[in-house]
Enzyme design. Structure first.
Site, PDB file in Angstrom:
ATOM      1  N   GLU A 130       2.726   4.987  -4.034  1.00  0.00           N
ATOM      2  CA  GLU A 130       2.725   5.932  -5.184  1.00  0.00           C
ATOM      3  C   GLU A 130       4.053   6.666  -5.306  1.00  0.00           C
ATOM      4  O   GLU A 130       4.389   7.048  -6.430  1.00  0.00           O
ATOM      5  CB  GLU A 130       1.561   6.916  -5.033  1.00  0.00           C
TER       6      GLU A 130
ATOM      7  N   ASP B 237       0.856  -1.196   0.000  1.00  0.00           N
ATOM      8  CA  ASP B 237       0.000   0.000   0.000  1.00  0.00           C
ATOM      9  C   ASP B 237       0.891   1.245   0.000  1.00  0.00           C
ATOM     10  O   ASP B 237       2.106   1.158   0.215  1.00  0.00           O
ATOM     11  CB  ASP B 237      -0.893  -0.040   1.259  1.00  0.00           C
TER      12      ASP B 237
ATOM     13  N   ASP C  15      -9.326   3.537  -2.685  1.00  0.00           N
ATOM     14  CA  ASP C  15     -10.268   4.083  -1.693  1.00  0.00           C
ATOM     15  C   ASP C  15     -11.495   4.709  -2.334  1.00  0.00           C
ATOM     16  O   ASP C  15     -11.793   5.894  -2.131  1.00  0.00           O
ATOM     17  CB  ASP C  15      -9.545   5.115  -0.836  1.00  0.00           C
TER      18      ASP C  15
HETATM   19  O1  MIG Z   1      -3.946   6.186   4.226  1.00  0.00           O
HETATM   20  O2  MIG Z   1      -3.753   0.974   5.547  1.00  0.00           O
HETATM   21  O3  MIG Z   1      -6.012   2.165   0.154  1.00  0.00           O
HETATM   22  O4  MIG Z   1      -7.017  -0.009   1.602  1.00  0.00           O
HETATM   23  O5  MIG Z   1      -7.059   0.256   4.409  1.00  0.00           O
HETATM   24  C1  MIG Z   1      -4.719   5.038   4.200  1.00  0.00           C
HETATM   25  C2  MIG Z   1      -4.899   1.737   5.668  1.00  0.00           C
HETATM   26  C3  MIG Z   1      -3.830   3.824   4.047  1.00  0.00           C
HETATM   27  C4  MIG Z   1      -5.041   3.046   2.136  1.00  0.00           C
HETATM   28  C5  MIG Z   1      -5.513   1.831   1.433  1.00  0.00           C
HETATM   29  C6  MIG Z   1      -6.578   1.157   2.254  1.00  0.00           C
HETATM   30  C7  MIG Z   1      -6.027   0.810   3.616  1.00  0.00           C
HETATM   31  C8  MIG Z   1      -5.495   2.067   4.304  1.00  0.00           C
HETATM   32  N1  MIG Z   1      -4.496   2.707   3.464  1.00  0.00           N
END
Ligand code: MIG
Length: 822
Positions: A451, A448, A527
């Site tokens: 980017e 996650d 999201d």
């Molecule tokens: O800033 O890890 O898209 O699926 O639950 C949020 C917490 C960070 C973004 C991900 C989401 C995840 C969440 N993450």
């Protein structure tokens, strides 16, 4: 969502101390960017007149006045690489083979060759290529292969046409300001356009303007948000007469603008290198994935249902979730652990108080067929007592500022540093931590925030632009590395999984990525908001990702950020049951979202669709195997098989799942009917076997319990019903059709089997031929169920077999014959 609401949501998610620190972070970034400004725009420069043309073995090299050069290289009759310079050439991270040669189809006996073991020799297609180069009147140069014709005018204009001269695209001479490129082209009207990675636009991207800069939209997005996490500078334009895929191998920030008949692309820096690929969607994707790689076969469990939620906090809670599925008879293949399993959000750590026995937990879950997946963020907490941080400092693993200091930014753990995945030693170093999770029984890894995302009070939510990257020794800045970050983190993870668990197939999920990501990871759509328009948008998002070579994706069921009511949740669940990635997930603080949270009838409907997904796994798995051979996405637009049919270009309220199924989700609250566009041919209603044929649009009545699903006549649909492997034969109305079935252990690199069926209807006879290839054993018996054919007698390889209703049970056969009720 308005700005204030978004800011408040941001503060709620990240906590007040982090929110205050973001102002400092953004100020520091702004000061740094002022000290290291981007190149000033400068005057517009264009290639002057053509000065020289020199043939190359598979192409030609042209020089123009004003210091512009153009190299044209044919990689195959229908794949051409064009490189305008000046500008630095890309490091070939997106390509399957670093030298740009085409990857052969993966040999079926080893469907998952590690990317670095692929054949690097010159591609056989290139060796066969014969190219004619000639100079025409007016000084135009033409390069023609068996599949396309390229004509270069002396001012740098390029015309692409089919061999018979049908125009596909006319490119204007590119222009440059300082380091940036502007490249525009026109194409025939009418045209449609698809691709660009992950988009929130309608399926047909014309007209529209899009930015390519991997971006976390900040916890929630809906239709029209642009850009998102996973951008790919690739698009496919289609006219009734032909199609053309364009892939720019340039990772710098870009903008693409489309009108109905013109496109322009702007890149901030680098050489203008791109590929033109002609053909129908299936051919174009096969060629693009020969270049950038095919998706390896996933472990079969990954195609099952995944349960997740940001907010599961303890081992006990995870056990309770597993029990909740078990007790209610709900099939479940994976549970995901979001950031709360970590110790203070330190990557590769596990909170000792809340998850004291991860190995036991994973073993207990494994005994129930449930795989554990853990999240990883790239940001490494700055903490002198944390070994990932100190070892990374020692290894020079982190991205640096021009001063040589590690670049810092804020994420969940507070101030973090960021591994430089463009550096080979860093990719290896990072991968050496995966055993901390693998040894605890973790089956898959979820990347996650790659980017990379960082908390900022304003401006881009990422690292400062002057941040330096290694680029495999060549050196470069964040402007070029940014869009590659998720791709190269996935590469590091994939290589680690291959290295540390060589007998099992890697399974990685990633939010960000770039061209070539399909070699390493699945993606999900991030999201999205919990609204009906977001549900509909998801279809186009998945279809355009598929067109960009990324076959595995799916949404958070119910949307990530909000609170779907029972009806929206139900409709989302029903649609997601046909998406490659089938996962229930939601943001921290949202109401409970397990299938039982809404009571009845939602629970029973979810159970039905979970069981349906189980039954369909052999079909999904067959599609996964086909993707390893052809790069074709699992989920396809309705025009896939008839791309010249402009009536279908804009249809994004339904999709094909492989060749056999058409899925028409319900996208409106309280809908009692919906219309469905029918691609050519005859279709069966999956639920009642009624036949639809030759109507461009049909109306379907709706109930809450189901969504319309159609099966193409002539299909053999492999399913598993309990323990029995069942072949559902949907009789063609006339003529014959082919289907496939792929089977193996579902994990590892053992024996495989590829089966091919041909179903033929002649008069009152229905014939099913079965050809099998490969070592993986056939089942001892199969059930064959007929749809759309009332048989009175059946013979397997000449021997009569007993019919029970529309089914027979038989040993594997070479030929099955049915005679109709007379
Ligand atoms: O800033 O890890 O898209 O699926 O639950 C949020 C917490 C960070 C973004 C991900 C989401 C995840 C969440 N993450």
């Amino acid at each position: 969502m308005n700005k204030l609401k978004k800011t408040l949501m941001g503060i709620r998610f990240m906590g007040l101390p982090n929110a205050l620190r973001t102002a400092r972070s953004s100020l520091q970034r702004d000061r740094l960017e002022q000290r290291h400004p981007q190149a000033a725009p400068g005057p517009l420069r264009q290639p002057g007149p053509l000065l020289s043309a020199e043939p190359l073995p598979q192409g030609a090299y042209f020089t123009f006045d004003e210091g512009f050069d153009l190299e044209i290289q044919f990689l195959a009759p229908h794949i051409v690489r064009l490189t305008w310079t000046p500008g630095a050439l890309p490091v070939p991270y997106s390509l399957a083979n670093p030298d740009g040669s085409l990857a052969p189809a993966a040999p079926p006996s080893n469907p998952t060759p590690p990317a670095d073991e692929l054949n690097r020799g010159p591609s056989p297609a290139a060796a066969l290529l014969t190219l004619a180069m000639r100079t025409e009147g007016g000084g135009a140069q033409t390069l023609a292969s068996a599949a396309l014709r390229l004509t270069l005018l002396p001012n740098g204009t390029l015309r692409l046409a089919t061999p018979s001269g049908h125009p596909l695209r006319t490119e204007h001479p590119p222009s440059r300001r300082a380091t940036s490129w502007h490249h525009s082209a026109s194409f025939p009207f009418p045209s449609a356009c698809f691709g660009l990675g992950e988009r929130t636009a309608p399926l047909n991207l014309l007209p529209g303007a899009y930015r390519l800069w991997n971006t976390d939209p900040g916890g929630s997005y809906g239709p029209g948000a642009d850009p998102l996490y996973l951008n790919i500078p690739l698009y496919y334009t289609r006219t009734p007469a032909g199609g053309c895929l364009v892939f720019y191998e340039n990772s710098h920030e870009a903008t693409f603008t489309f009108t109905r008949s013109e496109t322009s692309a702007t890149f901030r820096d680098g050489a203008l290198r791109y590929y033109l690929i002609t053909g129908d969607p299936a051919e174009a994707l096969a060629a693009y994935t020969a270049l950038t790689g095919r998706p390896p076969l996933p472990p079969r469990w990954a195609l099952g249902f995944h349960q997740s939620r940001w907010g599961y906090k303890t081992e006990d809670e995870i056990r309770a979730i597993a029990a909740g599925f078990r007790e209610r008879g709900l099939p479940l293949h994976a549970i995901h652990l979001d950031i709360d399993y970590m110790d203070g959000y330190r990557v590769f750590s596990v909170d000792p108080a809340r998850f004291p026995g991860l190995p036991h937990l994973s073993a207990d879950l494994a005994a129930q067929g449930i795989h554990l997946v853990t999240i990883l963020d790239p940001g490494v907490k700055i903490d002198p007592a944390y070994d990932v941080y100190t070892s990374g400092l020692g290894e020079n693993a982190f991205c640096t500022l021009p001063s040589g200091e590690p670049a810092r930014a804020l994420v969940w753990p507070g101030w973090c540093v960021f591994p430089d995945f463009t550096r080979p030693a860093t990719r290896f170093w990072w991968g050496e931590f995966y055993p901390r999770l693998l040894d605890a029984g973790v089956a898959g890894i979820w990347h996650d925030m790659n980017e990379p995302a960082a908390f900022q009070a304003w401006g881009d939510l990422t690292l400062p632009r002057p941040t330096r990257h290694d680029f495999d020794g060549r050196g470069g800045a964040h402007g070029e590395a940014h869009n590659l970050y998720g791709l190269l983190m996935a590469r590091a993870g994939f290589e680690a999984l291959r290295r540390h668990r060589p007998d099992r197939r890697p399974w990685l999920l990633t939010r960000s990525g770039w061209a070539g990501l399909q070699r390493y990871a699945w993606s999900w759509t991030g999201d999205s908001e919990s609204t009906w328009p977001a549900l509909k948008m998801t279809i186009a998002t998945a279809l355009n990702l598929g067109f960009s070579g990324i076959p595995y994706t799916g949404p958070d069921i119910g949307g990530f950020s909000g609170s779907p009511d029972a009806e929206l949740f139900t409709r989302w669940f029903q649609m997601a049951a046909f998406m490659p990635f089938f996962r229930n997930h939601a943001a921290r603080g949202t109401p409970a979202r397990e299938p039982w949270s809404f009571g009845e009838p939602t629970l029973s409907i979810c159970r039905d669709f979970l069981k349906l997904r189980e039954r369909l796994l052999p079909y999904f798995y067959t599609l996964a195997w086909q993707a390893t051979q052809t790069g074709a996405p699992l989920v396809r637009p309705l025009f896939w098989g008839e791309p010249g049919n402009a009536e279908l270009w804009e249809v994004d309220d339904a999709f094909l799942l492989g060749d056999a199924l058409l899925v028409a989700p319900v996208l409106q609250p309280q809908a009692t009917s919906r219309s469905i566009h029918l691609p050519a041919g005859a279709w069966y209603n999956f639920w009642d076997d009624s036949v639809m044929e030759a109507a461009p649009v049909v109306e379907s009545r709706l109930t809450l319990e189901r969504i319309p699903v159609l099966v193409r006549a002539g299909t053999v649909l492999p399913t598993r019903e309990g323990r029995a492997e069942t072949l559902h034969v949907y009789a063609p109305l006339r003529g014959s059709a082919e289907s496939f079935w792929f089977a193996d252990e579902g994990e590892g690199y053992g024996e495989t089997r590829q089966d091919r069926f041909r179903v033929t209807r002649e008069g009152s006879t229905l014939r099913v031929e079965w050809e099998t290839e490969g070592e993986y054993p056939l089942p001892e018996e199969v059930v064959v169920r007929l749809h759309g054919f009332e048989a009175r007698a059946a013979w397997a390889d000449g021997e009569p077999v007993g019919l029970s209703g529309s089914s027979i049970q038989t040993k594997p056969f070479r030929e099955l014959r049915f005679e109709e009720e007379g």
